[in-house]
Enzyme design. Sequence first.
Site, PDB file in Angstrom:
ATOM      1  CE  LYS A  92      -4.218  -1.790   2.147  1.00  0.00           C
ATOM      2  NZ  LYS A  92      -5.124  -1.703   3.288  1.00  0.00           N
ATOM      3  CE  LYS A 131      -8.544  -9.839  -4.802  1.00  0.00           C
ATOM      4  NZ  LYS A 131      -8.113  -9.240  -3.589  1.00  0.00           N
ATOM      5  CE  LYS A 139     -12.533  -0.648  -0.728  1.00  0.00           C
ATOM      6  NZ  LYS A 139     -11.346  -1.475  -0.495  1.00  0.00           N
TER       7      LYS A 139
END
Length: 337
Positions: A114, A197, A200
């Site tokens: 991240k 994948k 969202k």
Amino acid sequence: MSTRRVFSGIQPTADSFHLGNYLGAVRQWVALQEDRDAVYCVVNLHALTVPYDPEALRRRTRVAAAQLMAAGIDPERSILFLQSQVPEHAELTWVLSGVTGFGEASRMTQFKDKAAKTGADSASVGLFTYPVLMAADILLYQTDEVPVGEDQRQHLELSRTLAGRFNHRFGKTFVVPDAYILRAVGKITDLQDPVSKMSKTSSSPQGIIDLLDEPGVIRKKIARAVTDAESQVRADEENKPGVTNLLRIYSALASEPMDDIAARYGDSGYGTFKKDLAEIMVDTFAPIRERTMAILADPDGLEKVLANGADRARAIARETMTAVRDHAGLPGAPASG
Ligand code: TRP
């Protein structure tokens, strides 16, 4: 032996859970209530670790709780609550951060991934300590098993390490939790880009199915899902990623082996197959959507249910924190009076 306690959390980072959340977590949480003492938490404090809008967070937190109830989490049988309503989560995080190595935290791959995306300098300190907050969530409830996806295994391992270390240094305080790795549905991919994948953050609205999508929207998304130029319904990851993805979704929703489904549709083309899949999905999601809307239409009722969940959670959390303070050499708040 007494009933095993499970604890799990889900972030309120979107206006709806998506198909992957439902199959990979929510549906299995519901099943675990049957024979476990379940504690489920909407982890809104974890959502503070990336930039966010307070009004969106408030709304999403409520919608997340409503969806969990609508999907079958029974707030009487299980404890369902909001993380921010039990202040002990933040308190234990601080205590645990004192026994967490900087190097150890730096090795968390999810943080590294991240932080790499935003650039390490703009990643928040909260994102770095995210796994410590997660350990606090788990350890506060003397949790035996933690149902999580494979991607959370390393965080779970850290929770176990911290529990063991604290117990060793300060005396037995925490149950050392086991991971309960949820049954993977296999990779659910983007309907428009079936090699990526379904997510969202990276999928287009047409590529992702939300639990709260209207039936008409679900039908359209499935009808338009990318397939291939053949017409045979069969699993072939390499050459037919789109059809394989739809088969996998069908199989998970209908609890039927992929091969059986493929054999049934075989050469009848994609049309019927897609139509049937859309109907199965609508049959599963439409009632959840309706119940979610009904729960959200009564905000006071929802607030009461969550307050009750927080009270029950807090009773357990307080007891743990009393032991933590005692063992760690921290006087508690003086009794007010
Ligand atoms: N990090 C978890 C996830 O992204 C969410 C989470 C927060 C969690 N606290 C938890 C899961 C405690 C299990 C137990 O899926």
